[in-house]
Structures are given as C-alpha cells and as structure tokens.
Design a protein around this motif. Structure first.
Motif, short mmCIF file in Angstrom:
data_model
loop_
_atom_site.label_atom_id
_atom_site.label_comp_id
_atom_site.label_asym_id
_atom_site.label_seq_id
_atom_site.Cartn_x
_atom_site.Cartn_y
_atom_site.Cartn_z
N ILE A 271 29.18 78.84 48.21
CA ILE A 271 29.11 80.20 48.77
C ILE A 271 29.97 81.17 47.94
O ILE A 271 29.99 82.36 48.20
N SER B 161 23.98 69.41 56.12
CA SER B 161 23.06 68.27 56.14
C SER B 161 23.28 67.37 57.36
O SER B 161 24.33 66.73 57.48
N GLN C 173 36.90 62.24 53.19
CA GLN C 173 38.18 62.98 53.21
C GLN C 173 38.49 63.49 54.62
O GLN C 173 39.66 63.64 54.98
N ARG D 2 31.50 59.19 48.43
CA ARG D 2 31.74 60.63 48.30
C ARG D 2 30.50 61.28 47.70
O ARG D 2 29.80 60.67 46.90
N GLY E 133 26.32 72.85 60.39
CA GLY E 133 26.56 74.30 60.40
C GLY E 133 26.64 74.82 58.98
O GLY E 133 26.50 74.08 58.02
N MET F 162 28.75 77.04 56.08
CA MET F 162 30.11 77.44 55.68
C MET F 162 30.29 78.95 55.65
O MET F 162 31.42 79.43 55.66
N GLU G 270 36.43 70.08 50.18
CA GLU G 270 36.39 69.46 48.85
C GLU G 270 34.97 69.54 48.27
O GLU G 270 34.00 69.10 48.89
N GLY G 271 34.90 70.17 47.11
CA GLY G 271 33.64 70.17 46.35
C GLY G 271 32.54 71.01 46.96
O GLY G 271 31.36 70.79 46.65
N ALA G 272 32.87 71.97 47.79
CA ALA G 272 31.80 72.67 48.51
C ALA G 272 31.90 74.20 48.44
O ALA G 272 30.88 74.88 48.49
N LEU H 251 32.21 69.99 59.11
CA LEU H 251 30.98 70.80 59.18
C LEU H 251 30.20 70.66 57.89
O LEU H 251 30.77 70.75 56.79
N PHE I 229 24.26 63.66 56.49
CA PHE I 229 25.68 63.40 56.17
C PHE I 229 26.52 63.41 57.46
O PHE I 229 27.41 62.58 57.64
N1 SAM Z 1 33.25 67.22 50.75
C1 SAM Z 1 32.36 66.14 50.38
C2 SAM Z 1 32.98 65.29 49.28
O1 SAM Z 1 33.95 65.77 48.63
O2 SAM Z 1 32.52 64.17 49.06
C3 SAM Z 1 30.99 66.67 49.97
C4 SAM Z 1 30.96 67.49 48.70
S1 SAM Z 1 29.29 67.86 48.17
C5 SAM Z 1 29.56 68.18 46.45
C6 SAM Z 1 29.02 69.50 48.82
C7 SAM Z 1 28.66 69.51 50.29
O3 SAM Z 1 28.55 70.85 50.73
C8 SAM Z 1 27.32 68.83 50.60
O4 SAM Z 1 27.54 67.88 51.60
C9 SAM Z 1 26.42 69.96 51.09
O5 SAM Z 1 25.50 69.55 52.07
C10 SAM Z 1 27.44 70.95 51.62
N2 SAM Z 1 27.02 72.35 51.63
C11 SAM Z 1 26.53 73.08 50.60
N3 SAM Z 1 26.30 74.36 50.97
C12 SAM Z 1 26.67 74.44 52.29
C13 SAM Z 1 26.68 75.49 53.24
N4 SAM Z 1 26.31 76.73 52.91
N5 SAM Z 1 27.13 75.23 54.49
C14 SAM Z 1 27.53 73.97 54.83
N6 SAM Z 1 27.53 72.93 53.96
C15 SAM Z 1 27.12 73.16 52.71
#
Ligand code: SAM
Length: 253
Positions: free
Chosen positions: A123, A74, A56, A21, A99, A101, A117-119, A71, A77
């Motif tokens: 934004i 990176s 997930q 993760r 893409g 978010m 999750e965690g993202a 989506l 990933f």
């Molecule tokens: N969901 C995964 C997890 O829980 O293990 C990854 C969480 S990681 C903390 C945050 C993810 O959001 C990263 O993979 C990052 O590349 C992606 N991310 C950050 N800003 C983003 C954006 N504006 N659009 C798409 N992806 C984004």
C-alpha cells in the motif's frame, strides 16, 4: 484426471500457503526488532498487518502478553494462522481476520503495537505509516519491514522488478525521515540478513515451485510463474548489496 489451469493469483497462494513464511524474515529478526520496544509487558493490544499465515504473529504472541489480531487479505493464509494458533495453545489471544491494510477495522488509538513484515509496500510505506498511526495509542510502537535501497546506486533492473510488482524502493534515510515527519519517534532500523531471504524464503519456495511444475506439467502459466520467481532469486543473488528488507521501528509521539 486433468488439473484445472490455475490463475496467477491461485498460483501465488498455492506456492505460498504451505511455506513457513510468505516473504523474507526469521524468528531471530522478529525477536531482534521486539528487543527495541521497551517493556513488552505493557502491550495489551497488538495487530500484525499483512500477516500471511502468521509465523511472526505467533512469535509475537510468545513474547507479548496481550491479544494480537493478525490481518491479511487472503482467507487461505488466515485459516492457517487460526489453525496454528489453536494447535499452539494461543487461540485465546491470537485471532486471524480477513481484511485490508488500507482500511483497518480497529478503533482509533486502540493499539499498543502495530507489526507488519513484508507487506506495507503493497500500500506504500508512507501511506501505510500515516493510515496506521491513527490506530496507535500515544507512545504505541510501529515495527515494519519494507524493501529499501541499501546503497546510493539503484540498478535499473531492480527498480523495474519492484515497480512491476507494485512497489517502489526508497532509501533507509528517506523512510526514516518519512517516519519522523509522520509523527513517530525513530527508534531503530536494521537490514534483514541474507539468510532471511535465501534459507527462510527462497529455498522452501523453490521446493513448492517444483511441486507446481509436477502438478501442472503442461501449463504455460505455471512455467511463466516459476520463471518469474526464479528470476527474482537470480536478481537477489546478483544485486543483494544494493537492496533488502529493512526493519523500521518507531514510536507514536
Ligand atoms: N507477513 C508475512 C511474512 O512475513 O511471512 C507475509 C508477507 S507476504 C510478502 C505479504 C502479505 O501481505 C501477503 O500475505 C498478502 O496476502 C498480504 N497483503 C498484500 N496486500 C494486502 C492488503 N492490501 N491488505 C491486507 N493484506 C495484504
């Protein structure tokens, strides 16, 4: 032969791409959140935003019958997600795409479920739930984790850490009210337990950091990157009572 000196972004990807993760979470908490969604058999189109390497996303695919698009910004990933989906026989239903978010490539009102999750804090919680709502069908579900305050006391050192990382923390009450004001029925919220941070994220990340220190023995950038990550762990162990990732589940009204 000397290794080329990496940038912070390179290090961020290199430290995280081999981890299960890329942030706090677990299969158990993903399943717990899924348990609030009513009849999963009705879900035919789902998206997992900021999916990282997608553990997930694949967990969702084991419980939801339809197609799921993961989506992430990176490509590294997304390559891992697509490879793992293929290996696990889920390649027909799970597709990873690169893409952003905040500029989703889906048709309006086409999704039964948006997961993240965690993202979303990248934004902004309120910006995210507002933008994403347009892509959900009426009655469709939203399930996201977002770092949030868990107590009324907000230590400044934590506030600064998250704001330097580009995220602002709000209280659970604030985010639930924002969800409702944005046109969602509030379904549930719960904080991720400590092991989702320590066992599932910090411990494997520490092993990856040690690998980076070995690979780039004289790099100040790597030392600073490792120190910053270890600082995050120390802050969490000292202040975890006050903040954490919270799952928010809503349904589009
Ligand atoms: N969901 C995964 C997890 O829980 O293990 C990854 C969480 S990681 C903390 C945050 C993810 O959001 C990263 O993979 C990052 O590349 C992606 N991310 C950050 N800003 C983003 C954006 N504006 N659009 C798409 N992806 C984004």
């Amino acid at each position: 032969m000397e290794n080329k000196q990496p940038s912070i972004l390179d290090l961020l990807i290199e430290a995280h791409v081999g981890l299960e993760r890329q942030g706090p979470g677990s299969a158990e908490t993903t399943c717990k959140a899924l348990g609030f969604l009513g009849d999963l058999a009705q879900i035919s189109h789902a998206a997992d935003l900021g999916c990282g390497s997608g553990p997930q996303t694949l967990e969702l695919a084991r419980h939801v019958p339809g197609s799921i698009v993961g989506l992430d910004m990176s490509p590294d990933f997304i390559d891992v997600l697509n490879e793992n989906a293929g290996k696990q026989g889920l390649g027909g239903r799970v597709k990873g795409i690169v893409g952003s978010m905040d500029d989703l490539p889906f048709d309006g009102e086409s999704l039964d479920l948006i997961w993240s999750e965690g993202a979303i804090d990248n934004i902004g919680f309120e910006e995210g739930i507002a933008h994403w709502r347009g892509f959900l069908k009426k009655g469709g579900y939203l399930a996201v984790t977002c770092p949030s305050w868990l107590t009324a006391e907000h230590p400044e050192v934590i506030e600064r850490f998250w704001s330097d990382a580009g995220s602002g923390l709000d209280s659970v009450e604030h985010n639930v009210a924002a969800l409702q004001a944005c046109g969602y029925r509030f379904v549930a919220s719960f904080a991720l337990p400590e092991y989702c941070w320590t066992e599932k994220y910090f411990a494997p990340r520490e092993a990856a950091l040690q690998g980076l220190l070995k690979k780039y023995p004289d790099s100040e950038t790597v030392e600073a990157f490792v120190a910053e990550n270890r600082h995050e762990v120390k802050l969490y162990s000292e202040y975890k009572r006050h903040y954490g990732y919270v799952f928010y589940i809503g349904q589009k009204r």
